[in-house]
Design an enzyme around this catalytic site. Structure first.
Site, PDB file in Angstrom:
ATOM      1  CG  ASP A   1     -22.463  -1.997  29.434  1.00 58.90           C
ATOM      2  OD1 ASP A   1     -22.198  -1.049  30.208  1.00 58.90           O
ATOM      3  OD2 ASP A   1     -22.631  -1.849  28.213  1.00 58.90           O
TER       4      ASP A   1
ATOM      5  CG  HIS B   1      -0.471   0.443   2.472  1.00 57.75           C
ATOM      6  ND1 HIS B   1       0.120  -0.433   3.341  1.00 57.75           N
ATOM      7  CD2 HIS B   1      -0.403   1.662   3.072  1.00 57.75           C
ATOM      8  CE1 HIS B   1       0.516   0.228   4.419  1.00 57.75           C
ATOM      9  NE2 HIS B   1       0.215   1.500   4.286  1.00 57.75           N
TER      10      HIS B   1
ATOM     11  CD  GLU C   1       1.960   9.363  -1.106  1.00 57.89           C
ATOM     12  OE1 GLU C   1       1.112   8.971  -1.943  1.00 57.89           O
ATOM     13  OE2 GLU C   1       2.151  10.559  -0.821  1.00 57.89           O
ATOM     14  CG  ASP C   2       6.032   6.414   1.444  1.00 55.13           C
ATOM     15  OD1 ASP C   2       5.734   7.590   1.178  1.00 55.13           O
ATOM     16  OD2 ASP C   2       5.510   5.767   2.349  1.00 55.13           O
TER      17      ASP C   2
HETATM   18 MN    MN Z   1       0.756   3.296   5.449  1.00 57.67          MN
END
Ligand code: MN
Length: 496
Positions: free
Chosen positions: A265, A78, A82-83
């Protein structure tokens, strides 16, 4: 640094996959593992660990949700576009369009940022859902953000606060809409910890005290119930205790003016059985052993909560006279309440993309129905199922999101932000490049508006291409104003 010694290997992931995954899943995941690890080679996180520990942690979370292997693979990949040097196209060539499209959508979602401006919250939530396109992308983004929350301590304070706010305002409500109770609870607790540290530690302390005090009697009750079920020949899948999440207790306490005795609860006992008939059988057996509190029996099986939650709840006095809540449900109801929509995606390796999208659209319809019972995003229920199809979401350079109809131009965007910006806009840059003011914007575009402070009025030619009624009427009235101003100054000159 010791933390930089942390290494990951594929076996750790393989061991987290249960018997529902086949050999071909393992082959795919190992390829994605190798690809992503190589792409992130040499990068480190703010925590000091190798960067790849992050996508790897995300993949583990997706494996815990028991999602299809292509979703886990997309989780490993993922952050690649981007990187790193590798692009979405590289991923498509290596892993096919389906995985690449999930990774591409995640990259786009990463641009959505909440910086505390009330007027943009709604747009952000809508955009989150719209850009996700299919719900698998939301799962990946959730796992991504969950790991970021786990390691949030490593960031400077202003970033911690921004992200904690964003998680509380955007992620937790969406997790709730999707019925993902576990994610919602964790999102809220992590945000709470950073946003209200004092209240957080006070509530956490209360919880720990309660668990210490009731731990022994819970153990006794667990054995007792187990024996009783055996005696009546009712089988069960699991009996376990659960402790309320911090933030949810905190809100409940606020409602009851901090009176702990009104919250029944805080610790509850869960009995998981195989079918609905057994749920009612267990309820009957419990009421034979313990005295129920009047008015505290809730049948959410016959009448589910608006988000689909199903269970039988009852509050009883146990042997020692203390109050104990029981939650009785089937395994399917349990998975649904912890993982919500994600539970439907388990073990569906073979489903085609079409089938998946149909399911996602059905989920959207369900989410919409739910929204109508809730004030937040309330007006969305007036819209049709394709509610986002004719909308686009455009970024400002600061990362705010402007919601516009399709085909909108930079001029429409300028007027959507502020009339003065509309009246004085001179130039637009779309994704960093100068563009003409009549260019149609697309979802995900970043549009910078350049202002000419000396500009007196809008150009009347803009009326030929603007898309929104709002921009049209603002242009007309500005032109009208300017004309009146011109006339009156002419009139003034003539009189002189
Ligand atoms: Mn990430």
């Amino acid at each position: 640094m010791i933390s930089s010694m942390i290494t990951v290997n594929f076996t750790q992931l393989a061991n987290r996959l249960d018997g529902h995954y086949g050999p071909e899943d393992l082959v795919l995941l190992e390829r994605a593992f190798t690809f992503a690890q190589a792409a992130h080679e040499g990068q480190t996180r703010t925590t000091g660990e190798p960067y790849f520990t992050h996508p790897f942690a995300v993949a583990l979370k997706l494996a815990d949700l028991k999602l299809p292997s292509n979703v886990i693979a997309a989780g490993l990949l993922h952050d690649v576009p981007e990187d790193t040097e590798r692009t979405v196209e590289d991923i498509a060539a290596e892993f096919g369009d389906d995985i690449a499209s999930m990774v591409g959508a995640i990259t786009k979602l990463g641009k959505v940022k909440y910086r505390g401006e009330e007027r943009y919250i709604e747009n952000l939530r809508k955009m989150f859902v719209a850009m996700a396109e299919d719900v698998r992308v939301v799962f990946i983004k959730f796992a991504d953000r969950m790991h970021n929350m786990e390691t949030l301590y490593a960031l400077p304070e202003h970033k911690r606060l921004r992200i904690a706010n964003e998680v509380l305002e955007i992620y937790a409500p969406i997790a709730n809409r999707l019925g993902m109770g576990e994610y919602r609870g964790l999102f809220e607790d992590y945000s709470f910890k950073y946003l209200e540290p004092k209240d957080y530690s006070w509530t956490k302390h209360l919880l720990e005290e309660r668990v210490k005090k009731f731990g022994p009697s819970l153990d006794r009750a667990m054995k007792h119930v187990s024996n009783e079920l055996h005696r009546h020949s009712v089988g069960y899948v699991d009996i376990h205790g659960r402790v309320k999440h911090c933030y949810s207790l905190y809100r409940k306490l606020q409602k009851y003016k901090n009176d702990m005795s009104k919250v029944y609860d805080i610790v509850a006992m869960r009995v998981i059985v195989k079918d609905v008939t057994d749920c009612y059988a267990v309820l009957g057996i419990l009421h034979g052993v313990y005295t129920p509190l009047p008015g505290r029996i809730k049948d959410y099986i016959a009448q589910p909560k608006p988000n689909g939650y199903q269970s039988l709840h009852t509050t009883v006095f146990d042997e020692s006279g203390s109050i104990l809540e029981f939650q009785i449900r089937t395994q399917a109801m349990h998975e649904e309440s912890e993982y919500g929509v994600a539970a439907h995606w388990r073990y569906k390796q073979g489903a085609t993309r079409e089938e998946r999208n149909v399911e996602w659209m059905e989920e959207l319809a369900r989410i919409q129905k739910e929204l109508s019972t809730n004030d937040f995003m309330a007006h969305l229920n007036e819209l049709k199922l394709d509610m986002f199809r004719d909308r686009i979401f455009v970024f400002t350079p600061k990362g705010d999101v402007i919601d516009l109809p399709e085909e909108s131009t930079p001029i429409d965007m300028a007027y959507a932000i502020h009339t003065e910006i509309g009246n004085k806009v001179a130039q637009a840059k779309i994704n960093g490049e100068i563009a003409s003011l009549d260019r149609a914007l697309k979802s995900g575009d970043m549009c910078e508006l350049i202002i000419d402070k000396n500009r007196k009025m809008p150009n009347k030619d803009w009326l030929k291409f603007v898309k929104t009624r709002h921009a049209k009427s603002k242009i007309r009235s500005a032109l009208h104003e300017a004309q009146r101003g011109l006339l009156s100054s002419l009139w003034g000159k003539m009189k002189r």
